[in-house]
Every structure is written in C-alpha cells, then in structure tokens.
Scaffold this motif. Structure first.
Motif, PDB file in Angstrom:
ATOM      1  N   SER A  12       0.860  -1.192   0.000  1.00 27.88           N
ATOM      2  CA  SER A  12       0.000   0.000   0.000  1.00 27.88           C
ATOM      3  C   SER A  12       0.892   1.236   0.000  1.00 27.88           C
ATOM      4  O   SER A  12       1.756   1.389   0.875  1.00 27.88           O
ATOM      5  N   ALA A  13       0.664   2.116  -0.956  1.00 24.09           N
ATOM      6  CA  ALA A  13       1.579   3.254  -1.143  1.00 24.09           C
ATOM      7  C   ALA A  13       1.708   4.143   0.096  1.00 24.09           C
ATOM      8  O   ALA A  13       2.740   4.778   0.311  1.00 24.09           O
ATOM      9  N   CYS A  14       0.654   4.177   0.936  1.00 23.18           N
ATOM     10  CA  CYS A  14       0.723   5.079   2.097  1.00 23.18           C
ATOM     11  C   CYS A  14       1.575   4.516   3.232  1.00 23.18           C
ATOM     12  O   CYS A  14       1.826   5.210   4.210  1.00 23.18           O
ATOM     13  N   PRO A  19       2.620  10.141   0.698  1.00 27.13           N
ATOM     14  CA  PRO A  19       1.534  10.731   1.512  1.00 27.13           C
ATOM     15  C   PRO A  19       0.219  10.748   0.729  1.00 27.13           C
ATOM     16  O   PRO A  19      -0.227  11.809   0.278  1.00 27.13           O
ATOM     17  N   VAL A  20      -0.391   9.576   0.576  1.00 22.51           N
ATOM     18  CA  VAL A  20      -1.608   9.500  -0.255  1.00 22.51           C
ATOM     19  C   VAL A  20      -2.860   9.162   0.552  1.00 22.51           C
ATOM     20  O   VAL A  20      -3.900   8.865  -0.017  1.00 22.51           O
ATOM     21  N   ARG A  21      -2.757   9.197   1.877  1.00 17.98           N
ATOM     22  CA  ARG A  21      -3.946   8.873   2.674  1.00 17.98           C
ATOM     23  C   ARG A  21      -5.032   9.939   2.510  1.00 17.98           C
ATOM     24  O   ARG A  21      -4.755  11.034   2.029  1.00 17.98           O
ATOM     25  N   TYR A  22      -6.224   9.650   2.988  1.00 16.63           N
ATOM     26  CA  TYR A  22      -7.338  10.597   2.869  1.00 16.63           C
ATOM     27  C   TYR A  22      -6.967  11.966   3.450  1.00 16.63           C
ATOM     28  O   TYR A  22      -7.419  13.013   3.001  1.00 16.63           O
ATOM     29  N   GLU A  43       4.386  -0.412  -5.502  1.00 15.22           N
ATOM     30  CA  GLU A  43       3.420   0.305  -4.658  1.00 15.22           C
ATOM     31  C   GLU A  43       2.101   0.531  -5.391  1.00 15.22           C
ATOM     32  O   GLU A  43       2.074   0.654  -6.619  1.00 15.22           O
ATOM     33  N   VAL A  44       1.031   0.570  -4.608  1.00 15.95           N
ATOM     34  CA  VAL A  44      -0.271   0.828  -5.205  1.00 15.95           C
ATOM     35  C   VAL A  44      -1.146   1.588  -4.204  1.00 15.95           C
ATOM     36  O   VAL A  44      -1.126   1.292  -3.012  1.00 15.95           O
ATOM     37  N   CYS A  45      -1.866   2.577  -4.712  1.00 16.39           N
ATOM     38  CA  CYS A  45      -2.902   3.209  -3.893  1.00 16.39           C
ATOM     39  C   CYS A  45      -4.202   3.072  -4.677  1.00 16.39           C
ATOM     40  O   CYS A  45      -4.464   3.866  -5.606  1.00 16.39           O
ATOM     41  N   PRO A  46      -5.020   2.088  -4.335  1.00 12.04           N
ATOM     42  CA  PRO A  46      -6.235   1.855  -5.111  1.00 12.04           C
ATOM     43  C   PRO A  46      -7.178   3.053  -5.150  1.00 12.04           C
ATOM     44  O   PRO A  46      -7.824   3.294  -6.169  1.00 12.04           O
ATOM     45  N   GLU A  47      -7.245   3.832  -4.073  1.00  5.41           N
ATOM     46  CA  GLU A  47      -8.185   4.967  -4.070  1.00  5.41           C
ATOM     47  C   GLU A  47      -7.719   6.076  -5.010  1.00  5.41           C
ATOM     48  O   GLU A  47      -8.529   6.684  -5.708  1.00  5.41           O
ATOM     49  N   VAL A  48      -6.428   6.323  -5.040  1.00  2.00           N
ATOM     50  CA  VAL A  48      -5.913   7.316  -5.996  1.00  2.00           C
ATOM     51  C   VAL A  48      -6.089   6.768  -7.417  1.00  2.00           C
ATOM     52  O   VAL A  48      -6.470   7.497  -8.343  1.00  2.00           O
TER      53      VAL A  48
HETATM   54  S1  SF4 Z   1      -6.217   3.217  -0.574  1.00  3.72           S
HETATM   55 FE1  SF4 Z   1      -4.302   4.329  -0.665  1.00  3.72          FE
HETATM   56  S2  SF4 Z   1      -4.251   5.579   1.134  1.00  3.72           S
HETATM   57 FE2  SF4 Z   1      -5.851   4.090   1.453  1.00  3.72          FE
HETATM   58  S3  SF4 Z   1      -4.828   2.447   2.558  1.00  3.72           S
HETATM   59 FE3  SF4 Z   1      -4.709   1.920   0.420  1.00  3.72          FE
HETATM   60  S4  SF4 Z   1      -2.792   2.775  -0.261  1.00  3.72           S
HETATM   61 FE4  SF4 Z   1      -3.259   3.713   1.681  1.00  3.72          FE
END
Ligand code: SF4
Length: 313
Positions: A12-14, A19-22, A43-48
């Motif tokens: 998870s990228a965060c 710094p990709v959290r909500y 790395e992956v941030c599914p929400e972004v």
């Molecule tokens: S969706 Fe992005 S910010 Fe939320 S937990 Fe996963 S990686 Fe972290």
C-alpha cells in the motif's frame, strides 16, 4: 549464512512510501521501514488509482446482500464498480509477485479491522471486516502471504509472514532455474524441515511427487510441486509442530553430544513449548552444532534460517 532472494511485494503506497492517505499523510511503520529494502516493491494506492484526490473525503465499506460495496458518504459517490474493475485489471497484470503488504483498517486495503457499515451512507456500524481491494487480492492470490501492518504487530504472525515471504520468493526463483529432477530434489531436501513444521501430510505428498518425477514432465511436476508448497506453508505451525521438527533435527546431531548438552537442549525445547522462551534459542543451539559438526545437510536447511536475521524484531 543463506543467500536470500529478493521478494517481490505489492505494498500500500501510504505505508512509508507516499503521503496518499485521505488526510494527505503517510503512515510510518518501523517494521515496514525495515523490510522494504530487502524487497522489490510495487506500490499501489487503489483509491488514488480510481480517481479520488489527496486529501479526500472519507470512503467506507458497506454490506450488500451477498457482497460488499464501497461508497463516499459525503459526496454520495458509489465506488464499488470502479474499485472492483481497477482491482481486477491491476491484479491480472502482476507477474511473479510473492506477497502483499497492505494498510490495516482501510476501506480499500484493510486485511483486518476495517469498519463495515450496514448502509452506503455509513450511518450504522455492521462489523469489522476487510477492504474491497484486499478482498479481491485474497480471492485471486489465495495461497500467497497477504497481510497488513496492523496484524504484523503480532510476533508470531510476523514471523510466519516473513517465513512465507522469503520461501515463496525462493520457490519462484528456483522454479525459473530448475532444469533437472536432481535440482528439484535438492530444493525439496533443503526445505524438508520447513515443510515438516508446517504440514507433515503435505511433506509426504510432495516427497512422493518428487520421487516419481520424470525428466520429460519436469515442468508439470514443478508446477504441481509449487502449488503444494504454497498450500503447505499457508497455515502458521503450532508449537507442537515446531517442537516435533526441532526434535527431528536434533536427531542428526544428538549422538555427538554429551549428556549435559542434550539435557540443555531438551530444557530449551520444553521452555519454548510452555511459551517461556522464543523459538530462536533452540534454533540457535541446533545451528551452532550443525556448524561445529560441519553437517552440510543441516546447514542447508531453510528452517534454521527462514529469513534474514536482521528482520527478527
Ligand atoms: S487506498 Fe491508498 S491511502 Fe488508502 S490504505 Fe490503500 S494505499 Fe493507503
């Protein structure tokens, strides 16, 4: 000292990366920080990835009739399809990945402790569960190690995760390299006690498979062997299984030991069995005597050093 492979891990990228959290921040986790340099990280941030910005309004998981949904209550956005379609496309592209390390409690990444609501507006709490992306990961990669940093605070879960992580990476590398049955036999021998600790039944099944393998169908055998290996190490061994394995290894060196040395080992094992001692102590005992007697068979056992020592925290 083992030469460890570099596991390929989706993170998870965060988690210590971006710094990709909500709330526009990242999470600092000491263990993850320590582990990442040993791995090839994707790395992956599914929400972004589904187009939500940083920072962003709260997203939640909610219960549907026979499944789960994802929504953003304050905007009324329904995100289930977007997230499912991203997860399917992304996971399909992954080649030779060994593990996933995701962010706990997240409505997308959480492997544990994610709040699940009864309704898409997030008015009524239903239960603790998993994030939508994590559910897809677990569904597609049933036999790979998939954890979140929250669960890895537990020492035994962490040790099992590390053992699986480096074992799966070693299996992947060997599957690419092995060209002869003798090499598969060698791999199986080196992993004998690791497999024994996890599943005696699978160890026997895999032993029969290797013994009956033919050069002409080596690729099919390797593929079946790989599946059995992943299944074998999936479940965390019990203390009883660990004790049984320690005693089997001890059988290789016991005839060369003095009575006092034997008694000391049995004391270490007994203390470990009763939860008074870490498994490392009887393991270190066995390693020391394997070196002293130059027992190559034991020195090659992955069970004695399943992952880099520096990661033992
Ligand atoms: S969706 Fe992005 S910010 Fe939320 S937990 Fe996963 S990686 Fe972290």
């Amino acid at each position: 000292m083992r030469n460890f492979p570099k596991p390929r891990i989706v993170v998870s990228a965060c988690l210590n990366l971006k710094p990709v959290r909500y709330n526009g921040q990242e999470v600092r986790d000491e263990f993850v920080l320590k582990l990442l340099p040993y791995c090839e990280v994707l790395e992956v941030c599914p929400e972004v990835a589904i187009g939500l910005g940083v920072p962003r309004e709260r997203v939640i998981v909610y219960r549907r009739e026979n499944s789960f949904g994802l929504s953003q209550p304050s905007t009324g956005l329904e995100l289930t399809e977007k997230m499912e379609s991203f997860a399917e496309t992304f996971l399909k592209t992954l080649q030779g990945v060994d593990a996933f390390l995701l962010k706990s409690k997240s409505p997308s990444c959480g492997v544990s402790n994610t709040k699940v609501y009864r309704d898409p507006e997030g008015r009524e709490f239903h239960s603790k569960g998993r994030g939508l992306f994590a559910l897809k990961v677990l569904d597609r990669f049933e036999y790979l190690p998939v954890e979140d940093e929250g669960r890895l605070k537990d020492k035994e879960i962490r040790e099992h995760f590390l053992t699986r992580l480096f074992s799966v990476a070693e299996l992947r590398e060997n599957k690419e390299r092995i060209n002869r049955i003798s090499e598969l036999m060698d791999f199986h021998q080196r992993n004998k006690y690791l497999l024994m600790a996890h599943s005696q039944r699978k160890l026997k099944e895999m032993g029969r498979l290797v013994a009956s393998a033919k050069e002409e169908n080596l690729r099919e055998t390797l593929s079946l062997y790989g599946s059995l290996f992943l299944q074998a190490i999936r479940k965390k061994p019990s203390r009883g299984q660990q004790v049984n394995t320690l005693l089997h290894i001890f059988g290789h060196i016991s005839r060369n030991l003095k009575e006092r040395e034997k008694a000391h080992f049995f004391k270490l094992v007994e203390d470990y069995k009763r939860g008074r001692l870490d498994k490392r102590l009887p393991l270190e005992f066995l390693k020391a005597y394997a070196y002293r007697f130059e027992n190559n068979y034991l020195m090659a056992q992955t069970y004695l050093e399943p992952y880099p020592e520096e990661l033992m925290v």
